[in-house]
Design a protein around this motif. Structure first.
Motif, PDB file in Angstrom:
ATOM      1  N   ALA A 167       0.850  -1.360  -0.080  1.00  0.00           N
ATOM      2  CA  ALA A 167      -0.100  -0.043  -0.024  1.00  0.00           C
ATOM      3  C   ALA A 167       0.988   1.293  -0.095  1.00  0.00           C
ATOM      4  CB  ALA A 167      -1.072  -0.004   1.141  1.00  0.00           C
ATOM      5  N   PRO A 168       1.853   1.511   0.802  1.00  0.00           N
ATOM      6  CA  PRO A 168       2.705   2.579   0.809  1.00  0.00           C
ATOM      7  C   PRO A 168       3.420   2.634  -0.465  1.00  0.00           C
ATOM      8  CG  PRO A 168       3.091   1.582   2.696  1.00  0.00           C
ATOM      9  CD  PRO A 168       2.263   0.629   2.023  1.00  0.00           C
ATOM     10  N   PHE A 169       3.585   1.593  -0.992  1.00  0.00           N
ATOM     11  CA  PHE A 169       4.403   1.635  -2.520  1.00  0.00           C
ATOM     12  C   PHE A 169       3.438   2.407  -3.513  1.00  0.00           C
ATOM     13  CE2 PHE A 169       5.535  -0.152  -6.864  1.00  0.00           C
ATOM     14  CZ  PHE A 169       6.751   0.317  -6.693  1.00  0.00           C
ATOM     15  N   LYS A 170       2.046   1.859  -3.485  1.00  0.00           N
ATOM     16  CA  LYS A 170       1.178   2.197  -4.479  1.00  0.00           C
ATOM     17  C   LYS A 170       0.933   3.757  -4.175  1.00  0.00           C
ATOM     18  CE  LYS A 170      -1.068  -2.069  -5.579  1.00  0.00           C
ATOM     19  NZ  LYS A 170      -0.963  -2.166  -6.798  1.00  0.00           N
ATOM     20  N   MET A 171       0.817   4.161  -2.841  1.00  0.00           N
ATOM     21  CA  MET A 171       0.637   5.481  -2.571  1.00  0.00           C
ATOM     22  C   MET A 171       1.502   6.461  -2.982  1.00  0.00           C
ATOM     23  SD  MET A 171      -1.254   5.315   1.193  1.00  0.00           S
ATOM     24  CE  MET A 171      -1.496   7.057   1.089  1.00  0.00           C
ATOM     25  N   THR A 172       2.976   5.934  -3.152  1.00  0.00           N
ATOM     26  CA  THR A 172       4.077   6.865  -3.347  1.00  0.00           C
ATOM     27  C   THR A 172       4.074   7.148  -5.042  1.00  0.00           C
ATOM     28  OG1 THR A 172       5.517   5.939  -1.670  1.00  0.00           O
ATOM     29  CG2 THR A 172       6.577   6.765  -3.299  1.00  0.00           C
ATOM     30  N   LEU A 173       3.655   5.824  -5.748  1.00  0.00           N
ATOM     31  CA  LEU A 173       3.269   6.069  -6.932  1.00  0.00           C
ATOM     32  C   LEU A 173       2.484   6.861  -7.485  1.00  0.00           C
ATOM     33  CD1 LEU A 173       3.874   2.365  -8.337  1.00  0.00           C
ATOM     34  CD2 LEU A 173       5.362   4.289  -8.535  1.00  0.00           C
ATOM     35  N   LEU A 174       1.316   6.917  -6.694  1.00  0.00           N
ATOM     36  CA  LEU A 174       0.254   7.866  -7.156  1.00  0.00           C
ATOM     37  C   LEU A 174       0.527   9.335  -6.712  1.00  0.00           C
ATOM     38  CD1 LEU A 174      -2.850   7.980  -7.718  1.00  0.00           C
ATOM     39  CD2 LEU A 174      -3.443   7.759  -5.171  1.00  0.00           C
ATOM     40  N   LEU A 175       1.406   9.494  -5.750  1.00  0.00           N
ATOM     41  CA  LEU A 175       1.660  10.882  -5.451  1.00  0.00           C
ATOM     42  C   LEU A 175       2.694  11.328  -6.357  1.00  0.00           C
ATOM     43  CD1 LEU A 175       1.799  10.744  -1.562  1.00  0.00           C
ATOM     44  CD2 LEU A 175       0.089  11.775  -2.685  1.00  0.00           C
ATOM     45  N   GLY A 176       3.377  10.540  -6.767  1.00  0.00           N
ATOM     46  CA  GLY A 176       4.415  10.935  -7.740  1.00  0.00           C
ATOM     47  C   GLY A 176       3.890  11.273  -8.964  1.00  0.00           C
ATOM     48  N   TYR A 177       2.662  10.539  -9.429  1.00  0.00           N
ATOM     49  CA  TYR A 177       2.075  10.753 -10.761  1.00  0.00           C
ATOM     50  C   TYR A 177       1.250  12.124 -10.648  1.00  0.00           C
ATOM     51  CZ  TYR A 177      -0.712   9.805 -14.751  1.00  0.00           C
ATOM     52  OH  TYR A 177      -1.020   9.822 -16.116  1.00  0.00           O
ATOM     53  N   ASN A 178       0.602  12.401  -9.507  1.00  0.00           N
ATOM     54  CA  ASN A 178       0.070  13.711  -9.260  1.00  0.00           C
ATOM     55  C   ASN A 178       1.184  14.889  -9.480  1.00  0.00           C
ATOM     56  OD1 ASN A 178      -2.524  12.518  -8.986  1.00  0.00           O
ATOM     57  ND2 ASN A 178      -2.057  12.484  -6.707  1.00  0.00           N
ATOM     58  N   VAL A 179       2.397  14.674  -8.876  1.00  0.00           N
ATOM     59  CA  VAL A 179       3.120  15.876  -9.046  1.00  0.00           C
ATOM     60  C   VAL A 179       3.891  15.744 -10.640  1.00  0.00           C
ATOM     61  CG1 VAL A 179       5.764  16.424  -8.500  1.00  0.00           C
ATOM     62  CG2 VAL A 179       4.343  15.452  -6.759  1.00  0.00           C
ATOM     63  N   PHE A 180       3.661  14.828 -11.251  1.00  0.00           N
ATOM     64  CA  PHE A 180       4.092  14.743 -12.637  1.00  0.00           C
ATOM     65  C   PHE A 180       3.150  15.469 -13.556  1.00  0.00           C
ATOM     66  CE2 PHE A 180       3.487  12.506 -16.597  1.00  0.00           C
ATOM     67  CZ  PHE A 180       5.009  12.711 -17.429  1.00  0.00           C
TER      68      PHE A 180
END
Length: 437
Positions: free
Chosen positions: A277-290
């Motif tokens: 779950a933390p890994f997926k949340m990190t990817l999601l946050l990174g995509y929003n920054v992108f």
């Protein structure tokens, strides 16, 4: 005033520099051009006629040939539906009051004259939204037969219906309508001295847009425009351009695809792992920054379908992980049934020294690959003979129920992963299909 000049048949100049020719034509005396250069008084009568349309018979319309060269596409504003470009407008017309004999002018066939000294046709682009800031001191080319060629640089911001749904593989069709503001068809007629394919080839050779746009082709039509009781001549050019997608594929589409692919690979992390779950949340946050970078924000509208699908896939993946974590929590933390009463209770083992707890940890309840039943790694607490079978039966059933919950959670995780892959493939194929149409 203008109607009286043809009756005289001659235009008087200071020093008799403009003399009578045949019929209603006029010839400039340029016999001294080889000694002292061009004599300005020779053209003074032509300059004095600047406020009037240069025609001998006022009932005859002036024929103006219109063409252009598209040199730069500066900006395509999808939000305002405006296309900003730079072009050279080419105008050619005849002035019957200018002519000379090249044999008497040391073979001089063409002169350059400041355009401000001559009458210029008021040709403009109908779709243009900005005020044309024409630089001063432009030059017009005048031939010995009186043909004037005038090249006018223009920075045009015109209204264009920009259909950017297929960004960055979009094609645009914009219209450039050339017409006169004052002169009707009785006074001015528009034509072309070049073929459309010549205009297209010239524009394609000189166009420079920093690699973003390329010219596909140019077509034209010549409808008349009726405004009230006045009929105006006009020429409409349809310019087709296409965006070069390589820049946006490298900077937008490929990074988004990588993030979605990594998010799909995260399903291979164990469902019981606390890092999924933390890994997926990190990817999601990174995509929003992108998505918040200026390059993407500028084109959020045209690429909205693609990026919305990518964001939806990552969000669904995170929701699936939360759901599986909830199922595993139910499987490993529900209280086992007690055989001592009719209602469930908290079963405790009799205290005997440092006895181990009866309920094994969740990770020890998983079936061993070589045994059909769960393996108990924790020793049992000895007790009375009559209580041993009942307590063992209760714990075995509780363990089996927990094992079934865990197996169900893993099956749901696998099923949702397959559905995620199917949905992702469908979205990708749909977007590719839309872009290819």
């Amino acid at each position: 005033m203008e109607g009286g000049w043809p009756a005289r048949g001659v235009l008087s100049l200071t020093g008799s520099l403009l003399s009578t020719g045949r019929g209603n034509t006029f010839t400039i005396d340029c016999s001294g051009f080889d000694l002292h250069g061009v004599d300005p008084p020779a053209f003074q009568a032509v300059f004095d006629r600047k406020p009037f349309r240069p025609i001998i018979k006022y009932s005859v319309p002036t024929h103006v040939n219109v063409s252009f060269t598209l040199s730069v596409i500066l900006e395509a504003d999808a939000q305002l539906q405006l296309l900003t470009s730079f072009l050279w407008m080419n105008l050619i017309w005849d002035n019957p009051f200018i002519s000379w004999n090249p044999e008497k002018c040391v073979g001089l066939n063409k002169l350059t004259i400041v355009a401000e000294k001559l009458w210029l046709p008021d040709i403009f682009i109908v779709e243009s939204m900005d005020v044309d800031e024409m630089p001063s001191g432009l030059i017009a080319y005048v031939s010995s037969e009186g043909r004037i060629k005038y090249d006018k640089p223009m920075r045009v911001t015109n209204i264009c219906n920009l259909d950017i749904f297929y960004f960055p593989f979009d094609q645009q069709n914009c219209t450039f309508t050339f017409t006169s503001f004052l002169y009707t068809v009785d006074s001015m007629l528009l034509g072309m001295d070049k073929e459309v394919w010549e205009i297209t080839d010239m524009s394609r050779d000189v166009i420079h847009t920093q690699g973003e746009w390329e010219l596909l082709g140019i077509n034209k039509t010549s409808p008349k425009m009726l405004v009230g009781d006045n009929l105006y001549d006009q020429i409409m050019f349809y310019v087709a351009i296409r965006r070069r997608p390589s820049l946006y594929i490298i900077n937008l589409l490929v990074p988004s695809g990588f993030l979605v692919a990594i998010n799909a690979l995260s399903f291979y992390l164990p469902a019981e792992s606390e890092n999924r779950a933390p890994f997926k949340m990190t990817l999601l946050l990174g995509y929003n920054v992108f998505l918040g970078t200026p390059l993407i924000s500028m084109f959020a509208l045209p690429s909205g379908v693609y990026f919305a699908l990518c964001l939806s896939l990552m969000m669904l993946s995170l929701l699936e992980t939360v759901f599986i974590a909830y199922l595993l929590h139910l499987a490993t933390n529900q209280p086992p049934p007690c055989r001592g009463g009719s209602t469930p209770c908290c079963c405790t083992a009799p205290a005997q020294g440092n006895a181990a707890p009866l309920l094994s940890p969740p990770h020890l309840l998983f079936p061993h690959p070589h045994f059909s039943e769960p393996v108990e790694l924790v020793g049992k607490v000895p007790g009375p003979g009559e209580a041993e079978p009942a307590r063992g039966s209760g714990w075995t059933r509780a363990q089996r129920e927990q094992e079934l919950w865990v197996q169900f959670s893993h099956m749901m995780d696998t099923l949702l992963f397959l559905l995620y892959l199917l949905f992702m493939a469908s979205c990708i194929l749909t977007v590719i299909g839309l872009w290819n149409t």
